[in-house]
Write an enzyme that holds these catalytic residues in place. Sequence first.
Site, PDB file in Angstrom:
ATOM      1  CB  VAL A  64      32.956  73.720 -33.089  1.00  0.00           C
ATOM      2  CG1 VAL A  64      31.461  73.877 -32.842  1.00  0.00           C
ATOM      3  CG2 VAL A  64      33.235  73.050 -34.437  1.00  0.00           C
ATOM      4  CG  ASN A  90      24.681  67.709 -35.439  1.00  0.00           C
ATOM      5  OD1 ASN A  90      24.518  66.632 -36.009  1.00  0.00           O
ATOM      6  ND2 ASN A  90      24.437  68.879 -36.046  1.00  0.00           N
ATOM      7  CB  SER A 144      29.747  58.395 -39.028  1.00  0.00           C
ATOM      8  OG  SER A 144      29.558  57.941 -40.356  1.00  0.00           O
ATOM      9  CE1 TYR A 159      31.829  62.994 -41.817  1.00  0.00           C
ATOM     10  CE2 TYR A 159      31.656  60.657 -42.345  1.00  0.00           C
ATOM     11  CZ  TYR A 159      31.115  61.808 -41.804  1.00  0.00           C
ATOM     12  OH  TYR A 159      29.863  61.772 -41.241  1.00  0.00           O
ATOM     13  CB  ALA A 161      40.807  59.536 -39.761  1.00  0.00           C
ATOM     14  CB  SER A 162      37.092  63.092 -38.285  1.00  0.00           C
ATOM     15  OG  SER A 162      35.910  62.874 -39.031  1.00  0.00           O
ATOM     16  CE  LYS A 163      31.286  62.468 -38.129  1.00  0.00           C
ATOM     17  NZ  LYS A 163      30.598  63.307 -37.118  1.00  0.00           N
ATOM     18  CB  ILE A 192      21.047  61.388 -42.337  1.00  0.00           C
ATOM     19  CG1 ILE A 192      21.363  60.251 -41.351  1.00  0.00           C
ATOM     20  CG2 ILE A 192      19.822  62.168 -41.885  1.00  0.00           C
ATOM     21  CD1 ILE A 192      20.264  59.245 -41.160  1.00  0.00           C
TER      22      ILE A 192
END
Length: 255
Positions: A64, A90, A144, A159, A161-163, A192
Amino acid sequence: MPLLENHLAVITGAASGIGRAIATGFAREGARVVLLDINEQGAAEAAREIREAGGKAESFGLDVTLREDCRAVAKTIADRVGQVSVLVNNAGINRRNAFTAEADAVIKDWQDIMAINLNGVFNVTHAFLEPLRASKGRIVNIASIQSFVHVRTPNSPAYTASKHGVLGFTRALAAELGKHGVRVNAIGPGLIETPLNEHVRNTNPQLVQIFLDHTPLGRAGKPEDIVGPAIFLASDLSSYVTGSIVMADGGYRAI
């Protein structure tokens, strides 16, 4: 009548974990599914299992982070499979280096995580924009709990920041694409149990316990726990829902 009959759904990161569970659940609800993953063999195996269970599934390899590859696979799907009406973004990764860790590792974490978790969502969504507009489609982004908070465990700030970015992107697209009949929503999973975090769960039970102590339901989630929210957001059950995030975190954000 199955909830997703007559839909063609594309799911990224579908070779394992949450993506694989969503692809399987969508197929059970009548959708024809296309599984995309950098792990082409894993995606093909998951698609084969769906077909053996009576579902309709194809798969393609996709990184991606490569914008031109995203455009190419979108064209291939349009030519060979049909018009996409549901997209699930996803694909994602996480790292657990602190910002104060060794500089090269922190920089690499930032570049890799942003490239997949945020730029990847942009790349794939942009590649499928025209068929989604034509079909008045639905986009479901996997965000998230860290779209809101930075959890109290060793975790890369990249992570979080990305979410945060995924949730912001979701809301921005919902505002822009609503006039085209396209609905854009997100799901916010908590902890999860997936192959992505299997090593950490097996080697750091204290980290898992931190999550569980803050989770009213007292357990980690399974990939199947995300399937119901994904079906809801992809189906007509949520026909007046856009720009929202459905939390599937066992109550983590409630306390």
